[in-house]
Scaffold this motif. Structure first.
Motif, PDB file in Angstrom:
ATOM      1  N   TYR A  58      84.639  60.801  38.986  1.00 36.64           N
ATOM      2  CA  TYR A  58      83.657  60.499  40.041  1.00 36.64           C
ATOM      3  C   TYR A  58      83.991  61.276  41.311  1.00 36.64           C
ATOM      4  CZ  TYR A  58      81.698  56.555  37.367  1.00 36.64           C
ATOM      5  OH  TYR A  58      81.072  55.775  36.424  1.00 36.64           O
ATOM      6  N   LYS A  61      83.330  65.142  40.976  1.00 43.03           N
ATOM      7  CA  LYS A  61      81.898  65.469  40.940  1.00 43.03           C
ATOM      8  C   LYS A  61      81.168  65.077  42.216  1.00 43.03           C
ATOM      9  CE  LYS A  61      79.088  64.677  37.549  1.00 43.03           C
ATOM     10  NZ  LYS A  61      78.396  65.734  36.829  1.00 43.03           N
ATOM     11  N   ARG A  63      80.224  62.010  42.456  1.00 38.46           N
ATOM     12  CA  ARG A  63      79.190  61.236  41.750  1.00 38.46           C
ATOM     13  C   ARG A  63      79.140  59.817  42.298  1.00 38.46           C
ATOM     14  NH1 ARG A  63      77.266  61.978  36.112  1.00 38.46           N
ATOM     15  NH2 ARG A  63      76.802  60.022  35.087  1.00 38.46           N
ATOM     16  N   SER A 152      77.778  66.638  41.487  1.00 37.70           N
ATOM     17  CA  SER A 152      76.612  65.785  41.393  1.00 37.70           C
ATOM     18  C   SER A 152      75.385  66.486  41.998  1.00 37.70           C
ATOM     19  CB  SER A 152      76.900  64.499  42.163  1.00 37.70           C
ATOM     20  OG  SER A 152      76.011  63.507  41.800  1.00 37.70           O
ATOM     21  N   GLY A 232      71.224  56.631  38.100  1.00 39.01           N
ATOM     22  CA  GLY A 232      71.595  58.033  38.243  1.00 39.01           C
ATOM     23  C   GLY A 232      70.559  58.996  37.725  1.00 39.01           C
ATOM     24  N   HIS A 237      68.000  65.935  40.249  1.00 34.72           N
ATOM     25  CA  HIS A 237      69.116  66.223  39.374  1.00 34.72           C
ATOM     26  C   HIS A 237      68.840  67.618  38.845  1.00 34.72           C
ATOM     27  CE1 HIS A 237      71.610  62.750  39.057  1.00 34.72           C
ATOM     28  NE2 HIS A 237      72.230  63.260  38.018  1.00 34.72           N
TER      29      HIS A 237
END
Ligand code: TXA
Ligand code: MG
Length: 339
Positions: A58, A61, A63, A152, A232, A237
């Protein structure tokens, strides 16, 4: 997280394969981060049963902690131990499509750390088919938690250099082994509720899945409302840095291109087949007319465009047909102007 340069192990022969896999498995078992190829995109792996290692994924990234990870397993037996209820659908789908680009969401067992599932009662599991992913899983004897190996909200990586573009110095090791064959991420099917639901379309089509378990509810991709069907899975994205616009009709595409041309924009124009004259320095990029071939080159094309100083990307949106579902999904996310 470390600030050491990322070590790169290039695997280009059977000779350096075994040695590289042993080294990478050692890094994973010690709680480190290893990027490795799968048949879809490169993954960023950590020991999926070690919460401290997963926390580093996490962090590396950037994230959001509410966005859960996929656990990668060596075989069906390993998957069964990670879920509370291995349903008949799970058995049928995995015997048909594993190893391969299919991720199943199922009720989790007590073995799965909270951080992997972002505290949710379900876990996403996939058994990859790529020889390096398989060898790594066999060697380290633990599930590998692995999102795509990008920061991310950046594009997923299909080549080692894409991984380094955003994660160099943030991860311990990269197994570099050329382009991934699939090009887009796995199909995700949620089997945790009454009816199987598609959470993310992928190379494995809904039709192929329905041929094994019957009707699947489409929730994600064609849902334009902006609701969040899976944590997510928000818009923005898979986005390139170069602004991107989709043209639904060829006549729209021509109009937009001509307007941009007058404005002096340098456009990368992605068409299905070669049907348009584009004046330099703008450039026509002829995309494959078969969905599987298109998927294979989509992200690498967008990565390359980002590196080449175009001011905008214009894309002929593929037709609204089932075999284009996953490509349309990725293009819509990449083009989403807000969020
Ligand atoms: O092809 C792939 O699936 C690649 C390769 C590396 O295996 N992995 C990948 O991971 O695309 P990632 O993290 O980029 O995307 C996983 C998606 C995320 O959107 C996440 O929200 C969703 O799977 N997901 C994970 N666990 C879930 C769960 N328990 N329920 C619903 N969605 C879940
Ligand atoms: Mg991803």
């Amino acid at each position: 997280m470390n600030n050491m340069p990322t070590r790169i192990l290039t695997v280009d022969s059977a000779l350096n394969l075994a040695e590289s896999i042993r080294e990478a498995a050692g890094v994973l078992k010690a709680g480190g981060l290893v990027a490795f190829p799968t048949e879809t995109v490169y993954g960023l792996g950590a020991d999926g049963l070690n919460p401290h290692a997963v926390a580093k994924v996490y962090a590396a990234k950037g994230r959001p902690s509410r966005n859960p990870l996929i656990l990668h397993v060596a075989d069906i037996g390993s998957a069964v131990s990670l879920v509370a209820d291995w349903s008949a659908e799970a058995a049928r789908l995995t015997s048909a499509f594993w190893p391969g680009p299919l991720t199943l969401v199922l009720p989790r067992s007590h073995l799965v750390p909270d951080i992997v599932t972002a505290g949710q009662p379900t876990v996403a599991i996939r058994c990859p088919a790529h020889a390096i992913a398989k060898a790594l899983l066999a060697e380290c004897q633990t599930p590998i938690a692995a999102p795509s190996a990008n920061r991310s909200s950046e594009l997923s990586p299909t080549l080692p250099e894409h991984v380094l573009k955003t994660l160099n110095g943030r991860i311990d090791l990269l197994i570099a082994a050329g382009a991934t064959s699939g090009g887009i991420e796995s199909t995700i099917i949620d089997l945790s509720s009454a009816q199987p639901r598609l959470l993310r379309p992928g190379i494995l089509t809904v039709q192929e899945i329905e041929s094994v378990i019957g009707p699947v509810v489409l929730t994600n991709s064609e849902n334009e409302s902006g609701a969040l069907p899976a944590p997510g899975m928000m818009a923005r994205h898979y986005a390139p840095h170069t602004p991107m616009q989709l043209a639904l009709e060829r006549s729209d595409l021509v109009q937009i291109y001509e307007k941009w041309h007058e404005q002096g924009k340098i456009a990368a124009v992605l068409t299905l087949g070669n049907w348009l004259d584009v004046q330099p320095p703008s450039q026509l990029i002829e995309m494959p007319i078969l969905p599987a071939h298109y998927a294979r080159v989509l992200f690498s094309t967008l990565h390359t465009i980002d590196l080449n100083g175009f001011s905008s990307i214009l894309i002929e949106f593929p037709p609204d047909q089932p075999e284009w579902l996953a490509i349309r999904d990725r293009l819509k996310r990449a083009a989403c102007p807000d969020a």
